[in-house]
Structure formats: C-alpha cells, structure tokens
Write an enzyme that holds these catalytic residues in place. Structure first.
Site, PDB file in Angstrom:
ATOM      1  N   PRO A   9       0.449  -1.209   0.023  1.00 10.57           N
ATOM      2  CA  PRO A   9      -0.091   0.192  -0.173  1.00 10.57           C
ATOM      3  C   PRO A   9       0.948   1.171   0.145  1.00 10.57           C
ATOM      4  O   PRO A   9       1.776   1.560   0.661  1.00 10.57           O
ATOM      5  CB  PRO A   9      -0.729  -0.087   1.135  1.00 10.57           C
ATOM      6  CG  PRO A   9      -0.115  -0.886   1.873  1.00 10.57           C
ATOM      7  CD  PRO A   9       0.702  -2.477   1.373  1.00 10.57           C
ATOM      8  N   ASN A  10       0.239   2.263  -0.512  1.00  8.71           N
ATOM      9  CA  ASN A  10       0.508   3.619  -0.743  1.00  8.71           C
ATOM     10  C   ASN A  10       2.339   3.237  -2.034  1.00  8.71           C
ATOM     11  O   ASN A  10       2.746   4.564  -2.001  1.00  8.71           O
ATOM     12  CB  ASN A  10       0.919   4.286   0.563  1.00  8.71           C
ATOM     13  CG  ASN A  10      -0.014   4.546   1.116  1.00  8.71           C
ATOM     14  OD1 ASN A  10      -0.962   4.838   0.593  1.00  8.71           O
ATOM     15  ND2 ASN A  10      -0.628   3.447   2.219  1.00  8.71           N
ATOM     16  N   ARG A  17       4.902  10.524  -2.666  1.00  7.27           N
ATOM     17  CA  ARG A  17       4.592  10.668  -1.051  1.00  7.27           C
ATOM     18  C   ARG A  17       5.768  10.614  -0.795  1.00  7.27           C
ATOM     19  O   ARG A  17       7.345  10.007  -0.125  1.00  7.27           O
ATOM     20  CB  ARG A  17       4.366   9.377  -1.468  1.00  7.27           C
ATOM     21  CG  ARG A  17       4.926   9.074  -0.132  1.00  7.27           C
ATOM     22  CD  ARG A  17       4.473   7.116   0.484  1.00  7.27           C
ATOM     23  NE  ARG A  17       3.559   7.063   1.251  1.00  7.27           N
ATOM     24  CZ  ARG A  17       4.404   5.241   2.157  1.00  7.27           C
ATOM     25  NH1 ARG A  17       5.036   4.704   1.125  1.00  7.27           N
ATOM     26  NH2 ARG A  17       4.349   5.795   3.117  1.00  7.27           N
ATOM     27  N   TYR A  22      11.152   9.064   0.459  1.00  6.90           N
ATOM     28  CA  TYR A  22      10.976   8.162  -0.188  1.00  6.90           C
ATOM     29  C   TYR A  22      11.507   8.165  -1.756  1.00  6.90           C
ATOM     30  O   TYR A  22      11.454   7.797  -3.186  1.00  6.90           O
ATOM     31  CB  TYR A  22       9.767   6.894  -0.255  1.00  6.90           C
ATOM     32  CG  TYR A  22       9.416   6.730   0.862  1.00  6.90           C
ATOM     33  CD1 TYR A  22       9.015   5.443   1.030  1.00  6.90           C
ATOM     34  CD2 TYR A  22       7.865   7.425   1.238  1.00  6.90           C
ATOM     35  CE1 TYR A  22       8.682   5.573   2.388  1.00  6.90           C
ATOM     36  CE2 TYR A  22       7.398   7.125   2.798  1.00  6.90           C
ATOM     37  CZ  TYR A  22       8.059   5.909   3.318  1.00  6.90           C
ATOM     38  OH  TYR A  22       7.634   5.087   4.558  1.00  6.90           O
ATOM     39  N   ASN A  71       7.979  -5.846  -0.920  1.00  5.87           N
ATOM     40  CA  ASN A  71       7.532  -4.773  -0.341  1.00  5.87           C
ATOM     41  C   ASN A  71       6.389  -4.531   0.478  1.00  5.87           C
ATOM     42  O   ASN A  71       6.021  -3.956  -0.757  1.00  5.87           O
ATOM     43  CB  ASN A  71       8.105  -3.414  -1.002  1.00  5.87           C
ATOM     44  CG  ASN A  71       8.483  -2.034   0.322  1.00  5.87           C
ATOM     45  OD1 ASN A  71       7.690  -2.229   1.736  1.00  5.87           O
ATOM     46  ND2 ASN A  71       9.091  -0.919   0.030  1.00  5.87           N
ATOM     47  N   ALA A  74       3.326  -0.825   4.591  1.00  2.22           N
ATOM     48  CA  ALA A  74       2.972  -0.949   6.424  1.00  2.22           C
ATOM     49  C   ALA A  74       2.193  -2.174   6.164  1.00  2.22           C
ATOM     50  O   ALA A  74       1.986  -2.446   8.082  1.00  2.22           O
ATOM     51  CB  ALA A  74       1.352  -0.079   6.558  1.00  2.22           C
ATOM     52  N   GLU A  95      12.994  -9.494   1.379  1.00  2.00           N
ATOM     53  CA  GLU A  95      11.765  -8.577   2.349  1.00  2.00           C
ATOM     54  C   GLU A  95      12.454  -7.153   1.587  1.00  2.00           C
ATOM     55  O   GLU A  95      13.677  -6.839   2.205  1.00  2.00           O
ATOM     56  CB  GLU A  95      12.136  -8.750   3.582  1.00  2.00           C
ATOM     57  CG  GLU A  95      11.342  -7.225   4.083  1.00  2.00           C
ATOM     58  CD  GLU A  95      10.558  -7.708   5.601  1.00  2.00           C
ATOM     59  OE1 GLU A  95      11.400  -8.571   6.120  1.00  2.00           O
ATOM     60  OE2 GLU A  95      10.669  -6.634   6.093  1.00  2.00           O
ATOM     61  N   HIS A  97      12.438  -2.360   2.141  1.00  2.00           N
ATOM     62  CA  HIS A  97      11.832  -1.463   2.236  1.00  2.00           C
ATOM     63  C   HIS A  97      13.284  -0.123   1.443  1.00  2.00           C
ATOM     64  O   HIS A  97      14.259  -1.118   1.567  1.00  2.00           O
ATOM     65  CB  HIS A  97      12.273  -1.103   3.905  1.00  2.00           C
ATOM     66  CG  HIS A  97      10.725  -2.390   4.201  1.00  2.00           C
ATOM     67  ND1 HIS A  97       9.962  -2.711   4.524  1.00  2.00           N
ATOM     68  CD2 HIS A  97      11.213  -3.744   4.519  1.00  2.00           C
ATOM     69  CE1 HIS A  97       8.974  -2.964   4.303  1.00  2.00           C
ATOM     70  NE2 HIS A  97      10.332  -4.249   5.333  1.00  2.00           N
ATOM     71  N   ARG A 104      13.139   4.235  12.492  1.00  2.00           N
ATOM     72  CA  ARG A 104      12.034   5.241  12.185  1.00  2.00           C
ATOM     73  C   ARG A 104      11.254   4.859  13.536  1.00  2.00           C
ATOM     74  O   ARG A 104      11.632   4.513  14.649  1.00  2.00           O
ATOM     75  CB  ARG A 104      11.580   4.972  10.990  1.00  2.00           C
ATOM     76  CG  ARG A 104      12.033   5.586   9.996  1.00  2.00           C
ATOM     77  CD  ARG A 104      11.010   5.367   8.371  1.00  2.00           C
ATOM     78  NE  ARG A 104      10.304   5.872   8.313  1.00  2.00           N
ATOM     79  CZ  ARG A 104       9.162   5.714   7.284  1.00  2.00           C
ATOM     80  NH1 ARG A 104       9.332   5.231   6.421  1.00  2.00           N
ATOM     81  NH2 ARG A 104       8.460   6.501   7.256  1.00  2.00           N
TER      82      ARG A 104
HETATM   83  C1  DQA Z   1       8.735   0.946   4.166  1.00  7.15           C
HETATM   84  C2  DQA Z   1       8.114   1.202   5.382  1.00  7.15           C
HETATM   85  C3  DQA Z   1       6.944   1.011   5.922  1.00  7.15           C
HETATM   86  O1  DQA Z   1       6.961   1.230   7.488  1.00  7.15           O
HETATM   87  C4  DQA Z   1       6.202   2.106   4.606  1.00  7.15           C
HETATM   88  O2  DQA Z   1       5.215   1.564   6.282  1.00  7.15           O
HETATM   89  C5  DQA Z   1       5.703   2.105   3.671  1.00  7.15           C
HETATM   90  C6  DQA Z   1       7.154   1.808   2.912  1.00  7.15           C
HETATM   91  C7  DQA Z   1       9.373   1.776   2.606  1.00  7.15           C
HETATM   92  O3  DQA Z   1       9.145   0.847   1.685  1.00  7.15           O
HETATM   93  O4  DQA Z   1      10.986   1.516   3.667  1.00  7.15           O
HETATM   94  O5  DQA Z   1       4.927   2.659   3.651  1.00  7.15           O
HETATM   95  O6  DQA Z   1       8.192  -0.325   3.641  1.00  7.15           O
END
Ligand code: DQA
Length: 137
Positions: A9-10, A17, A22, A71, A74, A95, A97, A104
């Site tokens: 998501p997002n 964003r 990011y 990835n 959240a 995995e 990120h 964070r």
């Molecule tokens: C994320 C880190 C997560 O905590 C966050 O909710 C994201 C992006 C990252 O790629 O840094 O949406 O997965």
C-alpha cells in the site's frame, strides 16, 4: 529467471509521497531502469493497496517463480496473513524496504515477513530493489 517485485500500500504514490523519505522517482520509472540493467531476467511488477490481492499474488507466483521481492509497506508491520503466505510458498522471498525502518517509529521495527524471508534489504532507497535482484543472481 522469473522474478516478481510485489509492492504494497501507498507505494503507487512513490515520487509524490514524502519525497524526503522515499525520493522523487516513480516506481514505474525505476522499474524501467531495472529492466534495462538486468535484460537477462524476466522481471515482473505488481502493486496493490489491498492485503488480499497481495496474498493472492504471493500464492500465484510462489510455486513457480524463481524469486519474489516483497515490499509489503505498512502491511509488513500488521499482516499475519501476508507473513503466513510467505511461509506457505516455496519461492524464496527477499523482504525489501526503501527506508531504514529501524531508524523510524517503533511500530516499524516489527515485521511479520522477516522470520520467513530468505533475507532482508532495507534503507538503501530504491536501490534496495536492485540489491535484492543481485542477491538472486
Ligand atoms: C516501507 C516502510 C514501511 O514502514 C512503510 O509503511 C511504507 C514503506 C519502505 O519501503 O520504507 O509504506 O515499506
């Protein structure tokens, strides 16, 4: 070699964003550079804001693909269902990120994916995906 990047998501908002976290690039643009850099691979890309769709894609790729780069955004920190899907499949999962989740908020320190991932790469910006691909090669 068939590898799929699954974004949660997002992450469809990359480029717009929170650019200070990011970056400024859309994932679609970055994905083009990845395809050019690794022409020997069949790279696939899927993004969804919906937990069940992500689980469905993990199941679909998880017995035939050579690698999954996940990835879960959240959902990483909340989804037992995605964690169970990673455990259920035979395809290795890296995995990824973009940000260093450990620098964070504390709720980002927990991952339901990591225990069943082959490895975890985080904090290198979009380059985290590139490093994950290299780990499969
Ligand atoms: C994320 C880190 C997560 O905590 C966050 O909710 C994201 C992006 C990252 O790629 O840094 O949406 O997965």
């Amino acid at each position: 070699m068939n590898i799929i990047i699954i974004n949660g998501p997002n992450l469809n908002l990359l480029g717009k964003r929170e650019p200070e976290i990011y970056g400024n690039q859309t994932f679609e643009d970055y994905f083009e550079t990845l395809k050019q850099k690794f022409p020997q691979l069949k790279l696939h890309y899927f993004q969804s804001n919906i937990e069940g769709e992500i689980i469905g894609k993990i199941q679909e790729a998880g017995f035939s693909f050579d690698g999954i780069i996940l990835n879960a955004a959240a959902y990483t920190h909340t989804s037992i269902g995605i964690g169970d899907a990673v455990k259920a499949i035979t395809t290795p999962v890296i995995e990824v990120h973009i940000s260093n989740t450990f620098s964070r908020e504390e709720f980002r320190h927990q991952s339901y994916i990591s225990p069943n991932a082959k490895g975890v790469i985080l904090g290198f910006g979009l380059q985290s995906y590139d490093l994950a691909i290299q780990s499969f090669l």
